[in-house]
Design a protein around this motif. Structure first.
Motif, mmCIF file in Angstrom:
data_model
loop_
_atom_site.group_PDB
_atom_site.id
_atom_site.type_symbol
_atom_site.label_atom_id
_atom_site.label_comp_id
_atom_site.label_asym_id
_atom_site.label_seq_id
_atom_site.Cartn_x
_atom_site.Cartn_y
_atom_site.Cartn_z
ATOM 1 N N ASN A 163 0.828 -1.204 0.000
ATOM 2 C CA ASN A 163 0.000 0.000 0.000
ATOM 3 C C ASN A 163 0.867 1.261 0.000
ATOM 4 O O ASN A 163 0.596 2.220 -0.730
ATOM 5 C CB ASN A 163 -0.919 0.004 1.219
ATOM 6 C CG ASN A 163 -1.915 1.130 1.181
ATOM 7 O OD1 ASN A 163 -2.790 1.179 0.319
ATOM 8 N ND2 ASN A 163 -1.793 2.072 2.114
ATOM 9 N N ARG A 164 1.940 1.252 0.775
ATOM 10 C CA ARG A 164 2.835 2.417 0.829
ATOM 11 C C ARG A 164 3.588 2.600 -0.488
ATOM 12 O O ARG A 164 3.664 3.711 -1.033
ATOM 13 C CB ARG A 164 3.826 2.264 1.992
ATOM 14 C CG ARG A 164 4.658 3.513 2.262
ATOM 15 C CD ARG A 164 5.596 3.303 3.426
ATOM 16 N NE ARG A 164 6.793 2.578 3.019
ATOM 17 C CZ ARG A 164 7.892 3.162 2.527
ATOM 18 N NH1 ARG A 164 7.923 4.467 2.346
ATOM 19 N NH2 ARG A 164 8.942 2.442 2.207
ATOM 20 N N LEU A 165 4.121 1.513 -1.017
ATOM 21 C CA LEU A 165 4.923 1.601 -2.233
ATOM 22 C C LEU A 165 4.092 1.965 -3.455
ATOM 23 O O LEU A 165 4.608 2.555 -4.408
ATOM 24 C CB LEU A 165 5.658 0.280 -2.471
ATOM 25 C CG LEU A 165 6.690 -0.094 -1.396
ATOM 26 C CD1 LEU A 165 7.239 -1.487 -1.645
ATOM 27 C CD2 LEU A 165 7.821 0.925 -1.349
ATOM 28 N N SER A 166 2.815 1.630 -3.428
ATOM 29 C CA SER A 166 1.927 1.963 -4.552
ATOM 30 C C SER A 166 1.198 3.284 -4.341
ATOM 31 O O SER A 166 0.376 3.669 -5.169
ATOM 32 C CB SER A 166 0.905 0.842 -4.760
ATOM 33 O OG SER A 166 -0.001 0.767 -3.667
ATOM 34 N N GLN A 167 1.457 3.952 -3.221
ATOM 35 C CA GLN A 167 0.803 5.226 -2.891
ATOM 36 C C GLN A 167 -0.703 5.038 -2.716
ATOM 37 O O GLN A 167 -1.517 5.637 -3.394
ATOM 38 C CB GLN A 167 1.127 6.296 -3.935
ATOM 39 C CG GLN A 167 2.615 6.625 -4.012
ATOM 40 C CD GLN A 167 2.922 7.705 -5.021
ATOM 41 O OE1 GLN A 167 2.541 7.612 -6.191
ATOM 42 N NE2 GLN A 167 3.625 8.743 -4.577
ATOM 43 N N ASP A 168 -1.055 4.181 -1.765
ATOM 44 C CA ASP A 168 -2.440 3.964 -1.323
ATOM 45 C C ASP A 168 -3.304 3.303 -2.395
ATOM 46 O O ASP A 168 -4.500 3.565 -2.476
ATOM 47 C CB ASP A 168 -3.087 5.277 -0.869
ATOM 48 C CG ASP A 168 -2.484 5.815 0.406
ATOM 49 O OD1 ASP A 168 -1.864 5.026 1.141
ATOM 50 O OD2 ASP A 168 -2.620 7.016 0.672
ATOM 51 N N ARG A 169 -2.729 2.385 -3.167
ATOM 52 C CA ARG A 169 -3.492 1.759 -4.246
ATOM 53 C C ARG A 169 -3.784 0.280 -3.996
ATOM 54 O O ARG A 169 -4.062 -0.464 -4.930
ATOM 55 C CB ARG A 169 -2.746 1.919 -5.580
ATOM 56 C CG ARG A 169 -2.761 3.330 -6.126
ATOM 57 C CD ARG A 169 -2.297 3.367 -7.575
ATOM 58 N NE ARG A 169 -0.870 3.198 -7.723
ATOM 59 C CZ ARG A 169 -0.296 2.512 -8.712
ATOM 60 N NH1 ARG A 169 -1.025 1.888 -9.615
ATOM 61 N NH2 ARG A 169 1.024 2.431 -8.780
ATOM 62 N N PHE A 170 -3.776 -0.166 -2.747
ATOM 63 C CA PHE A 170 -3.901 -1.598 -2.475
ATOM 64 C C PHE A 170 -5.205 -1.936 -1.754
ATOM 65 O O PHE A 170 -5.638 -1.229 -0.858
ATOM 66 C CB PHE A 170 -2.716 -2.083 -1.636
ATOM 67 C CG PHE A 170 -2.759 -3.557 -1.342
ATOM 68 C CD1 PHE A 170 -2.728 -4.480 -2.370
ATOM 69 C CD2 PHE A 170 -2.860 -4.010 -0.040
ATOM 70 C CE1 PHE A 170 -2.784 -5.849 -2.102
ATOM 71 C CE2 PHE A 170 -2.906 -5.361 0.245
ATOM 72 C CZ PHE A 170 -2.869 -6.282 -0.795
ATOM 73 N N ILE A 171 -5.811 -3.066 -2.168
ATOM 74 C CA ILE A 171 -6.974 -3.665 -1.509
ATOM 75 C C ILE A 171 -6.611 -5.095 -1.165
ATOM 76 O O ILE A 171 -6.109 -5.841 -2.012
ATOM 77 C CB ILE A 171 -8.216 -3.644 -2.424
ATOM 78 C CG1 ILE A 171 -8.610 -2.211 -2.774
ATOM 79 C CG2 ILE A 171 -9.394 -4.362 -1.755
ATOM 80 C CD1 ILE A 171 -9.662 -2.120 -3.874
ATOM 81 N N LEU A 172 -6.882 -5.505 0.070
ATOM 82 C CA LEU A 172 -6.514 -6.839 0.542
ATOM 83 C C LEU A 172 -7.740 -7.745 0.565
ATOM 84 O O LEU A 172 -8.627 -7.587 1.404
ATOM 85 C CB LEU A 172 -5.903 -6.751 1.946
ATOM 86 C CG LEU A 172 -5.489 -8.072 2.592
ATOM 87 C CD1 LEU A 172 -4.408 -8.766 1.772
ATOM 88 C CD2 LEU A 172 -5.000 -7.834 4.024
ATOM 89 N N GLY A 173 -7.791 -8.684 -0.383
ATOM 90 C CA GLY A 173 -8.825 -9.707 -0.374
ATOM 91 C C GLY A 173 -8.264 -10.995 0.192
ATOM 92 O O GLY A 173 -7.162 -11.435 -0.180
ATOM 93 N N LEU A 174 -9.007 -11.620 1.097
ATOM 94 C CA LEU A 174 -8.529 -12.813 1.793
ATOM 95 C C LEU A 174 -9.546 -13.941 1.671
ATOM 96 O O LEU A 174 -10.757 -13.715 1.747
ATOM 97 C CB LEU A 174 -8.284 -12.506 3.268
ATOM 98 C CG LEU A 174 -7.187 -11.475 3.565
ATOM 99 C CD1 LEU A 174 -7.206 -11.071 5.032
ATOM 100 C CD2 LEU A 174 -5.814 -12.015 3.175
ATOM 101 N N GLY A 175 -9.057 -15.152 1.487
ATOM 102 C CA GLY A 175 -9.898 -16.337 1.414
ATOM 103 C C GLY A 175 -9.362 -17.418 2.325
ATOM 104 O O GLY A 175 -8.272 -17.307 2.904
ATOM 105 N N SER A 176 -10.127 -18.517 2.427
ATOM 106 C CA SER A 176 -9.762 -19.595 3.348
ATOM 107 C C SER A 176 -9.032 -20.739 2.669
ATOM 108 O O SER A 176 -8.483 -21.607 3.345
ATOM 109 C CB SER A 176 -11.014 -20.147 4.033
ATOM 110 O OG SER A 176 -11.895 -20.705 3.075
ATOM 111 N N GLY A 177 -8.990 -20.765 1.321
ATOM 112 C CA GLY A 177 -8.322 -21.849 0.621
ATOM 113 C C GLY A 177 -9.205 -23.071 0.484
ATOM 114 O O GLY A 177 -10.115 -23.303 1.293
ATOM 115 N N ASP A 178 -8.946 -23.868 -0.578
ATOM 116 C CA ASP A 178 -9.796 -25.029 -0.815
ATOM 117 C C ASP A 178 -9.038 -26.237 -1.359
ATOM 118 O O ASP A 178 -9.658 -27.214 -1.778
ATOM 119 C CB ASP A 178 -10.929 -24.661 -1.778
ATOM 120 C CG ASP A 178 -10.431 -24.136 -3.115
ATOM 121 O OD1 ASP A 178 -9.201 -24.147 -3.352
ATOM 122 O OD2 ASP A 178 -11.268 -23.700 -3.923
#
Length: 319
Positions: free
Chosen positions: A113-128
């Motif tokens: 997020n810092r290196l991209s200048q606030d351009r990051f979204i964190l999507g998380l899943g549980s895996g399958d």
């Protein structure tokens, strides 16, 4: 409440449906991505006004059906795309949280997020993939509980304010991972993550799920909105969906279903996206089906002939 970073605002709070791309966009099954081509695709998508570039987390090359995913480490991949672009958001859809230490996930998210200048979204899943859990010596039967516990730690570590970082400080003896962000990094649950919609509505900043036929998807959106009213005090939180897309050259070709998506010309695609927007979808993540058309050609058509038609239907931004 601290406002969200610009990635979340421009992608999920835009006041209209936005489009993103799954990357790598031009990778052949079983092959590593051509990084030079993918950088050019990312730059073109940025120029055309796509809202976001996404990538998946597949830790080990375990086949899933006929698909063999040979992918770079997702946070490093997105950092490479960040260095090649200016405005477009970057997101994981999704990182497999039960197979990663939550402090490592949080450190990577804060850094990207810092290196991209606030351009990051964190999507998380549980895996399958059972084989992956065995390789990492994790109990797949405990993934729902593990996901919740690690989610809470990541959330705390990403908090802009000291009060929100209390759980982090308890775990680290009072230490932060790095300088806290000035704005919130949006956290999405991707898929079910083995959680109830009520839990997701309470703890996440949005829900990303798969394409379904329109009637079923409208039902899922209705369930999501009911969960928000019940658990989030009607706080608006975006509904995101993926779409496998085989875009045909004939603009007027009718839409027909394929697995998790559509084979269609651009006119029917615009009609479909308009209906999804009316139903309450905030963002559609396009996964381009490997076919005879080069990915860059498809992306150019989407940017030239689809995005402007969607942008003409802007609605009031979400508060």
């Amino acid at each position: 409440m601290t406002e969200f970073n610009r990635a979340y605002r421009q992608t999920l709070l835009a006041g209209r449906l936005t489009l993103g791309l799954m990357t790598p966009a031009a990778r052949a099954n079983g092959a590593m991505a051509d990084i030079d081509l993918e950088r050019r695709i990312a730059q073109r998508a940025d120029q055309l006004g796509f809202a976001a570039l996404w990538t998946r987390d597949v830790p080990v090359m375990v086949p899933q059906g006929e698909e063999i995913s040979v992918l770079d480490e997702p946070f490093l991949w997105l950092a490479t795309l960040a260095a090649s672009t200016q405005q477009i958001a970057l997101g994981t859809a999704a990182a497999v949280l039960p197979l990663r230490h939550p402090l490592h996930v949080a450190k990577a998210a804060l850094s990207l997020n810092r290196l991209s200048q606030d351009r990051f979204i964190l999507g998380l899943g549980s895996g399958d993939r059972e084989a992956e859990f065995a390789i990492f010596k994790q109990d797949i039967a405990l993934r729902a509980e593990t996901f919740r516990e690690r989610w809470n730690m990541v959330r705390s570590a990403l908090s802009p304010d000291a009060a929100g970082r209390a759980a982090l400080h308890e775990a680290t003896g009072g230490y932060d991972l790095m300088a806290p962000p000035a704005t919130r990094i949006g956290m999405l649950v991707v898929g079910s993550a083995r959680q109830s919609l009520q839990w997701t509505a309470t703890h996440s900043d949005g829900w990303a799920t798969y394409h379904r036929d329109e009637a079923r998807q409208q039902g899922r959106i209705g369930l999501w909105q009911s969960a928000l009213r019940e658990r989030a005090g009607s706080e608006p939180k975006p509904f995101v969906q993926s779409l496998q897309l085989d875009l045909l050259q004939r603009a007027d070709a009718p839409a027909e279903p394929i697995e998790l998506g559509l084979r269609t010309g651009r006119d029917a695609l615009v009609g479909y996206l308009d209906r999804m927007e009316d139903a309450g979808v905030s963002h559609v993540l396009l996964n381009l089906v490997r076919g005879p058309r080069p990915a860059m050609e498809v992306i150019d058509e989407l940017g030239r002939d689809v995005l402007p038609r969607l942008q003409g239907h802007a609605r009031a931004p979400v508060a």
